[in-house]
Design a protein around this motif. Structure first.
Motif, mmCIF file in Angstrom:
data_model
loop_
_atom_site.group_PDB
_atom_site.id
_atom_site.type_symbol
_atom_site.label_atom_id
_atom_site.label_comp_id
_atom_site.label_asym_id
_atom_site.label_seq_id
_atom_site.Cartn_x
_atom_site.Cartn_y
_atom_site.Cartn_z
ATOM 1 N N ASP A 1 0.817 -1.209 0.000
ATOM 2 C CA ASP A 1 0.000 0.000 0.000
ATOM 3 C C ASP A 1 0.848 1.255 0.000
ATOM 4 O O ASP A 1 0.425 2.303 -0.509
ATOM 5 C CB ASP A 1 -0.921 0.004 1.223
ATOM 6 C CG ASP A 1 -1.949 -1.117 1.159
ATOM 7 O OD1 ASP A 1 -2.238 -1.594 0.038
ATOM 8 O OD2 ASP A 1 -2.443 -1.537 2.230
ATOM 9 N N LEU A 2 2.048 1.167 0.587
ATOM 10 C CA LEU A 2 2.945 2.320 0.607
ATOM 11 C C LEU A 2 3.733 2.472 -0.686
ATOM 12 O O LEU A 2 4.458 3.456 -0.843
ATOM 13 C CB LEU A 2 3.929 2.190 1.775
ATOM 14 C CG LEU A 2 3.316 2.269 3.178
ATOM 15 C CD1 LEU A 2 4.368 1.928 4.221
ATOM 16 C CD2 LEU A 2 2.737 3.641 3.436
ATOM 17 N N GLY A 3 3.608 1.519 -1.584
ATOM 18 C CA GLY A 3 4.347 1.577 -2.835
ATOM 19 C C GLY A 3 5.795 1.180 -2.708
ATOM 20 O O GLY A 3 6.618 1.582 -3.535
ATOM 21 N N CYS A 4 6.131 0.399 -1.693
ATOM 22 C CA CYS A 4 7.521 -0.010 -1.483
ATOM 23 C C CYS A 4 7.892 -1.157 -2.412
ATOM 24 O O CYS A 4 7.057 -2.024 -2.716
ATOM 25 C CB CYS A 4 7.731 -0.432 -0.034
ATOM 26 S SG CYS A 4 7.380 0.870 1.160
ATOM 27 N N SER A 5 9.123 -1.181 -2.817
ATOM 28 C CA SER A 5 9.624 -2.262 -3.671
ATOM 29 C C SER A 5 11.142 -2.295 -3.577
ATOM 30 O O SER A 5 11.774 -1.275 -3.289
ATOM 31 C CB SER A 5 9.196 -2.059 -5.136
ATOM 32 O OG SER A 5 9.721 -0.849 -5.638
ATOM 33 N N GLY A 6 11.702 -3.485 -3.810
ATOM 34 C CA GLY A 6 13.159 -3.625 -3.805
ATOM 35 C C GLY A 6 13.730 -3.569 -2.405
ATOM 36 O O GLY A 6 13.762 -4.564 -1.689
ATOM 37 N N ARG A 7 14.167 -2.398 -1.977
ATOM 38 C CA ARG A 7 14.816 -2.224 -0.678
ATOM 39 C C ARG A 7 14.272 -0.953 -0.033
ATOM 40 O O ARG A 7 14.214 0.102 -0.665
ATOM 41 C CB ARG A 7 16.334 -2.139 -0.852
ATOM 42 C CG ARG A 7 17.115 -2.024 0.451
ATOM 43 C CD ARG A 7 18.601 -1.961 0.154
ATOM 44 N NE ARG A 7 19.405 -1.799 1.366
ATOM 45 C CZ ARG A 7 19.837 -2.796 2.112
ATOM 46 N NH1 ARG A 7 19.552 -4.038 1.757
ATOM 47 N NH2 ARG A 7 20.557 -2.590 3.184
ATOM 48 N N GLU A 8 13.872 -1.060 1.232
ATOM 49 C CA GLU A 8 13.285 0.067 1.934
ATOM 50 C C GLU A 8 13.957 0.245 3.295
ATOM 51 O O GLU A 8 14.357 -0.728 3.929
ATOM 52 C CB GLU A 8 11.775 -0.124 2.134
ATOM 53 C CG GLU A 8 10.951 0.045 0.869
ATOM 54 C CD GLU A 8 10.985 1.467 0.327
ATOM 55 O OE1 GLU A 8 11.221 2.402 1.127
ATOM 56 O OE2 GLU A 8 10.789 1.633 -0.887
ATOM 57 N N LEU A 9 14.055 1.499 3.727
ATOM 58 C CA LEU A 9 14.616 1.853 5.033
ATOM 59 C C LEU A 9 13.502 2.322 5.947
ATOM 60 O O LEU A 9 12.711 3.203 5.581
ATOM 61 C CB LEU A 9 15.675 2.949 4.881
ATOM 62 C CG LEU A 9 16.229 3.528 6.184
ATOM 63 C CD1 LEU A 9 16.998 2.470 6.963
ATOM 64 C CD2 LEU A 9 17.121 4.743 5.902
ATOM 65 N N LEU A 10 13.438 1.730 7.140
ATOM 66 C CA LEU A 10 12.471 2.112 8.161
ATOM 67 C C LEU A 10 13.239 2.718 9.333
ATOM 68 O O LEU A 10 14.113 2.061 9.914
ATOM 69 C CB LEU A 10 11.654 0.912 8.657
ATOM 70 C CG LEU A 10 10.426 0.492 7.835
ATOM 71 C CD1 LEU A 10 10.813 0.052 6.434
ATOM 72 C CD2 LEU A 10 9.680 -0.634 8.544
#
Length: 493
Positions: free
Chosen positions: A165-174
């Motif tokens: 839903d957030l549009g994240c893909s590949g690699r994400e930092l939280l």
């Protein structure tokens, strides 16, 4: 305020945007206008190019009135690499999750993985703090706030948003931090317990379904804190069965494999050795009481050669290490630190007493705080440990050897916090029985004259020989010069 036009099946929808609005929000609003119930199955394209839905409008280069295509995409199960970075203390965890995983499920998964690895002190989703105002005895919930895809999610409903839903893909930092709230701690736990179990199971692609149930059970977490130091590292992997099984299995393994020394290491944190030394009765340091001759400060030929060689080595150009060499060096360092079984640390207290703590080589800073607190006369008073002169060691899960790079013989200073009572600051820091059992510091033995002269005997002999040789040669040269001057009548006016 501007707008973009979203096109789907020759239908158009105008969406109002702001500079901070993300493309995932634009997609959701467009799907609502088109009557689409599953926005996560669609993406946005511009001139056939797929757009990153996690970006805000100001970073996409879209002009006002830009036309975007809403395209349905095939459902994909490609895992997303997620890196969780905490602000205080600064730590970094990484793992892979399916796109349908919620942010709350990711936090619960990292929390459970840390506890399975033996770090039972990790608490992300069930933190609390006492109320600062009236009724300070009441516990208030601390909400985890996660910044992802240029958005900060700081509510329960927002944290249940999925990566897709957030549009994240590949690699994400939280980026994780904790915000104080006015929600009572017991009410927050009730609300958390009502969350559907899918949020925890979604992140458990690499963990059994029975593990999330252990996360919700607080008594099991408390038992892990107590039993963690007494269990060898090889038994920590078997913490999933019931409590009875965890008690019986270490006994069986210890009897089956008595040869490895690892079965004896965990006994150190259970009954650590503590030696207490009295403060010095003299105002002059022991090292300053020795009479050092002036010849001890003379630099001989051997020392000069060493200094010259060090200058020569320092002047040589050195290339920077590559990433591979740095990684290999770090791995070798960690392997060397893992071989340390016993760590002896000296702690100096405000009243001048010094204690030597003998700990397990795999202990953390929190274990050191717990051990020192058990020796204090007022264990409930707040204090800090410092590496001289002012580096503060936090009460966290960092390893003493690997993360803090402490070695046996390291000296730390204990200082009372500002919140500590005057009684604790004025009375002796250690318990009465430890003060009575204390002993004087061993006095260093003064160096003998041979320690200063033996090393330079050869140098002095060499100097004497050279002086004799140079004196005889200078005398011979002087005689020849005088004869030549007399013959040539030089030196006369």
């Amino acid at each position: 305020m501007s707008n973009v036009v979203v096109i789907y099946n020759q239908r158009r929808a105008t969406i109002k945007t702001t500079s901070s609005k993300s493309l995932s929000e634009i997609r959701t609003e467009a799907c609502n206008k088109f009557g689409i119930s599953t926005p996560s199955d669609f993406i946005l394209k511009r001139s056939g190019t797929k757009l990153d839905l996690s970006l805000p409008v100001r970073l996409t280069g879209l002009s006002p009135g830009a036309k975007l295509d809403l395209v349905q995409t095939a459902s994909t199960s490609a895992a997303i690499s997620v890196v969780l970075r905490t602000v205080d203390p600064v730590e970094q965890l990484s793992d892979s999750f399916p796109p349908t995983t919620s942010i709350w499920g990711i936090l619960r998964s990292f929390e459970q993985d840390a506890r399975n690895a033996g770090r039972s002190n990790v608490n992300i989703t069930e933190r609390c703090a006492p109320s600062p105002g009236a009724g300070s005895g009441r516990l208030l919930y601390q909400m985890p706030a996660v910044r992802v895809a240029n958005r900060e999610l700081s509510k329960f409903d927002e944290l249940r948003t999925t990566l897709q839903d957030l549009g994240c893909s590949g690699r994400e930092l939280l980026v994780l931090r904790f915000l104080p709230t006015e929600i009572p701690y017991e009410d927050a736990l009730m609300e958390i317990s009502e969350f559907p179990t899918e949020t925890t199971v979604e992140t458990g692609s690499s963990t059994p379904p029975s593990e999330p149930q252990k996360v919700a059970e607080k008594p099991s977490g408390v038992e892990m804190v107590v039993s963690e130091p007494s269990q060898p590292p090889e038994v920590e992997e078997s913490t999933q069965p019931a409590n009875e099984a965890t008690v019986s299995k270490p006994v069986e393994r210890a009897s089956e494999t008595p040869k490895p020394p690892a079965s004896e290491e965990p006994a150190l944190p259970v009954k650590p050795k503590v030696a207490v030394y009295q403060p010095s009765s003299s105002a002059t340091p022991a090292a300053a009481a020795f009479d050092v001759p002036d010849s001890a400060f003379d630099i001989g030929i051997a020392e000069l050669k060493k200094i010259k060689e060090s200058y020569h080595i320092a002047a040589q150009p050195e290339r920077l290490l590559s990433d591979k060499e740095i990684a290999e060096k770090e791995v070798a360092y960690r392997q060397e630190m893992e071989k340390i079984n016993v760590l002896r640390i000296k702690v100096r207290f405000p009243d001048g007493y010094t204690s030597q703590q003998e700990l397990d080589g795999k202990c953390t800073a929190r274990d050191l705080y717990i051990q020192i607190r058990s020796t204090l006369r007022h264990p409930n008073e707040p204090f800090i440990l410092m590496i001289p002169p002012r580096d503060v060691i936090k009460d966290d899960a960092r390893r003493l050897t690997i993360d803090l790079r402490l070695r046996s013989g390291a000296s730390l200073h204990l200082a009372w916090s500002k919140e500590a009572s005057e009684k604790a600051k004025n009375e002796p820091a250690l318990k009465e029985e430890l003060v009575k059992a204390s002993k004087e510091l061993p006095k260093p033995t003064p160096p003998s004259d041979a320690d200063y002269t033996d090393t330079d005997k050869d140098d002095h002999k060499g100097k004497g020989k050279r002086k004799d040789d140079s004196g005889s040669s200078k005398g011979a040269r002087g005689d020849i010069e005088k004869k030549l001057k007399s013959l040539l009548r030089l030196g006369k006016k």
